[in-house]
Scaffold this motif. Structure first.
Motif, PDB file in Angstrom:
ATOM      1  N   VAL A 105       5.277   6.640  15.195  1.00  0.00           N
ATOM      2  CA  VAL A 105       5.311   6.492  13.737  1.00  0.00           C
ATOM      3  C   VAL A 105       4.216   7.384  13.156  1.00  0.00           C
ATOM      4  O   VAL A 105       3.072   7.344  13.625  1.00  0.00           O
ATOM      5  N   PRO A 106       4.517   8.212  12.172  1.00  0.00           N
ATOM      6  CA  PRO A 106       3.488   9.098  11.606  1.00  0.00           C
ATOM      7  C   PRO A 106       2.267   8.313  11.132  1.00  0.00           C
ATOM      8  O   PRO A 106       2.376   7.192  10.632  1.00  0.00           O
ATOM      9  N   VAL A 107       1.092   8.928  11.279  1.00  0.00           N
ATOM     10  CA  VAL A 107      -0.151   8.222  10.958  1.00  0.00           C
ATOM     11  C   VAL A 107      -0.236   7.877   9.474  1.00  0.00           C
ATOM     12  O   VAL A 107      -0.790   6.830   9.106  1.00  0.00           O
ATOM     13  N   TYR A 108       0.328   8.728   8.596  1.00  0.00           N
ATOM     14  CA  TYR A 108       0.241   8.420   7.167  1.00  0.00           C
ATOM     15  C   TYR A 108       1.103   7.219   6.812  1.00  0.00           C
ATOM     16  O   TYR A 108       0.788   6.462   5.883  1.00  0.00           O
ATOM     17  N   ASP A 109       2.210   7.011   7.540  1.00  0.00           N
ATOM     18  CA  ASP A 109       3.025   5.821   7.303  1.00  0.00           C
ATOM     19  C   ASP A 109       2.272   4.553   7.711  1.00  0.00           C
ATOM     20  O   ASP A 109       2.335   3.530   7.027  1.00  0.00           O
ATOM     21  N   THR A 110       1.557   4.621   8.827  1.00  0.00           N
ATOM     22  CA  THR A 110       0.752   3.474   9.240  1.00  0.00           C
ATOM     23  C   THR A 110      -0.364   3.205   8.244  1.00  0.00           C
ATOM     24  O   THR A 110      -0.685   2.049   7.942  1.00  0.00           O
ATOM     25  N   LEU A 111      -0.959   4.274   7.707  1.00  0.00           N
ATOM     26  CA  LEU A 111      -2.012   4.117   6.706  1.00  0.00           C
ATOM     27  C   LEU A 111      -1.461   3.436   5.450  1.00  0.00           C
ATOM     28  O   LEU A 111      -2.111   2.560   4.857  1.00  0.00           O
ATOM     29  N   ILE A 112      -0.253   3.808   5.045  1.00  0.00           N
ATOM     30  CA  ILE A 112       0.382   3.162   3.886  1.00  0.00           C
ATOM     31  C   ILE A 112       0.636   1.688   4.186  1.00  0.00           C
ATOM     32  O   ILE A 112       0.443   0.823   3.318  1.00  0.00           O
ATOM     33  N   ALA A 113       1.063   1.392   5.407  1.00  0.00           N
ATOM     34  CA  ALA A 113       1.319  -0.001   5.782  1.00  0.00           C
ATOM     35  C   ALA A 113       0.046  -0.836   5.716  1.00  0.00           C
ATOM     36  O   ALA A 113       0.057  -1.971   5.227  1.00  0.00           O
ATOM     37  N   VAL A 114      -1.071  -0.280   6.186  1.00  0.00           N
ATOM     38  CA  VAL A 114      -2.345  -1.002   6.126  1.00  0.00           C
ATOM     39  C   VAL A 114      -2.780  -1.189   4.675  1.00  0.00           C
ATOM     40  O   VAL A 114      -3.241  -2.278   4.281  1.00  0.00           O
ATOM     41  N   ALA A 115      -2.642  -0.131   3.855  1.00  0.00           N
ATOM     42  CA  ALA A 115      -3.019  -0.237   2.445  1.00  0.00           C
ATOM     43  C   ALA A 115      -2.168  -1.270   1.717  1.00  0.00           C
ATOM     44  O   ALA A 115      -2.660  -2.008   0.852  1.00  0.00           O
ATOM     45  N   LEU A 116      -0.890  -1.347   2.065  1.00  0.00           N
ATOM     46  CA  LEU A 116      -0.015  -2.345   1.456  1.00  0.00           C
ATOM     47  C   LEU A 116      -0.351  -3.751   1.936  1.00  0.00           C
ATOM     48  O   LEU A 116      -0.212  -4.729   1.186  1.00  0.00           O
ATOM     49  N   ALA A 117      -0.807  -3.855   3.178  1.00  0.00           N
ATOM     50  CA  ALA A 117      -1.121  -5.177   3.734  1.00  0.00           C
ATOM     51  C   ALA A 117      -2.329  -5.814   3.061  1.00  0.00           C
ATOM     52  O   ALA A 117      -2.420  -7.049   3.013  1.00  0.00           O
ATOM     53  N   LEU A 118      -3.254  -5.007   2.536  1.00  0.00           N
ATOM     54  CA  LEU A 118      -4.489  -5.559   1.964  1.00  0.00           C
ATOM     55  C   LEU A 118      -4.223  -6.446   0.748  1.00  0.00           C
ATOM     56  O   LEU A 118      -4.642  -7.609   0.723  1.00  0.00           O
ATOM     57  N   PRO A 119      -3.540  -5.970  -0.310  1.00  0.00           N
ATOM     58  CA  PRO A 119      -3.293  -6.873  -1.447  1.00  0.00           C
ATOM     59  C   PRO A 119      -2.349  -8.015  -1.098  1.00  0.00           C
ATOM     60  O   PRO A 119      -2.488  -9.129  -1.626  1.00  0.00           O
ATOM     61  N   LEU A 120      -1.378  -7.762  -0.199  1.00  0.00           N
ATOM     62  CA  LEU A 120      -0.473  -8.841   0.200  1.00  0.00           C
ATOM     63  C   LEU A 120      -1.224  -9.927   0.961  1.00  0.00           C
ATOM     64  O   LEU A 120      -0.915 -11.118   0.832  1.00  0.00           O
TER      65      LEU A 120
END
Length: 385
Positions: A105-120
């Motif tokens: 999985v591209p690293v930027y997609d994982t970074l987006i997933a982590v960023a999305l996980a924070l407010p959730l």
């Protein structure tokens, strides 16, 4: 085929209730933030004509300061900020590297997933604190929907993104409960943090080893371990990536979703209701009793996709505990009446609370005993194979 069909109903119920619950929590947070800002402006700008703040606002500010002083912890026992933010950055980098190496999985997609996980995760923690229920299922599904647009057609990436969001919310909720318990016991947050770090390192090897043992002895998924939640996740990933639904399932999905959208709204209205008794037609019901028996859509959905031997035993245990508490309280009341002494409401609530704590201790013993015995049985089967 029928079980796969009904799983879509379960998925619709989970998404509907979780999304509404998260929305309610978000609205509460925004409302509280708005009122705090308004109060801050009033306290900072209102004066009594002498150039000094109004006495009422001074009193409220002093009361808030006292509460903060009670809740504050000595800075020596807090986790330094550089460890918190440095640990977040380091763990994010490690997560991106591992996901890239294992699942491509591209690293930027994982970074987006982590960023999305924070407010959730923040919303999940707030929901857990208010309702004792962490809506991690809905949080994972929200991430899956978002990543259907970020990585269209990538089922593996969609599952990974949802898993990151759900794991973040789940672990945030667990940490919140641990730290709150430690705060009530005046434990050091830094000592708790050190213990959690040690436990996390060991858990990596324990969980991986336990999975290898189970997969060596049992077929996963299989008859004994069907892993129903994995099927729900896979169905959701297929749906958001364009796979068709089974025939004739849409009317049931819409009907059950609409029904279970109403339930969290009703629960929120009950929590804001000031009256102790609620009138349903000609029947008067105690508000606390109605809240205790208010149905949960997540529990309903879990009952659909979990095996009956799991769901029924939970129901039997809950009913047995409730019945035992009622019987014991009734006997105590009868004994007090024979002695011409009434059991006050405060003492009755205290007795019920002690009995519930005893039930939790007994349940913990059941879980510990079964888990320990099953682990030794697993070891014997693994080494004898």
């Amino acid at each position: 085929m029928r079980r796969g069909w009904i799983l879509w109903v379960s998925l619709a119920v989970m998404i509907a209730e979780s999304m509404v619950s998260l929305g309610i929590v978000a609205v509460k947070e925004l409302r509280a933030l708005y009122f705090r800002m308004c109060l801050y402006k009033q306290v900072g700008g209102r004066e009594n004509g002498t150039g000094q703040p109004d006495a009422d606002y001074q009193a409220s500010d002093e009361h808030a300061a006292k509460n903060r002083a009670i809740d504050e912890v000595d800075p020596r026992f807090l986790v330094p900020g550089w460890i918190t933010w440095g640990g977040l950055a380091a763990s994010t980098a490690v997560c991106m590297g591992i996901v890239k190496a294992l699942f491509d999985v591209p690293v930027y997609d994982t970074l987006i997933a982590v960023a999305l996980a924070l407010p959730l995760a923040v919303l999940g923690v707030r929901a857990l604190g208010e309702t004792d229920l962490n809506p991690v299922s809905g949080i994972g599904k929200v991430s899956q929907v978002v990543f259907a647009g970020v990585m269209p057609g990538n089922l593996v990436g969609n599952l990974i993104a949802g898993g990151i969001a759900e794991a973040g919310a789940q672990q945030a909720g667990d940490l919140m409960q641990d730290l709150k318990t430690g705060h009530l016991l005046n434990a050091s947050p830094r000592a708790q943090f050190a213990g959690q770090m040690i436990g996390s390192v060991f858990s990596v090897f324990v969980t991986a080893g336990a999975y290898l043992l189970y997969s060596k002895v049992y077929a996963i998924p299989g008859l004994q371990f069907p892993v129903p939640t994995a099927q729900v996740w896979l169905d959701m990933a297929r749906l958001v990536n364009g796979h068709p639904l089974p025939p004739h399932v849409w009317p049931f999905i819409i009907s059950f979703a609409l029904l279970f959208v109403v339930l969290p709204i009703g629960a929120a209205m009950l929590s804001y209701c000031a009256r102790e008794r609620i009138y349903v037609g000609c029947v008067s019901i105690n508000r606390a009793t109605l809240q205790r028996w208010w149905p949960s859509g997540i529990a309903f959905a879990m009952g659909i996709y979990n095996a009956p031997n799991f769901t029924l035993m939970r129901a039997i245990g809950a009913i047995a505990v409730s019945a035992a508490i009622e019987i014991i309280v009734a006997r105590v009341k009868a004994g007090r009446r024979r002695d011409s002494i009434d059991l006050s409401p405060m003492h009755q609530k205290l007795l019920e609370r002690k009995l519930r704590i005893l039930a939790i201790i007994m349940a913990s013993g059941f879980v510990l005993g079964e888990g320990t015995l099953s682990f030794f049985i697993l070891l014997s089967q693994a080494f004898s194979a």
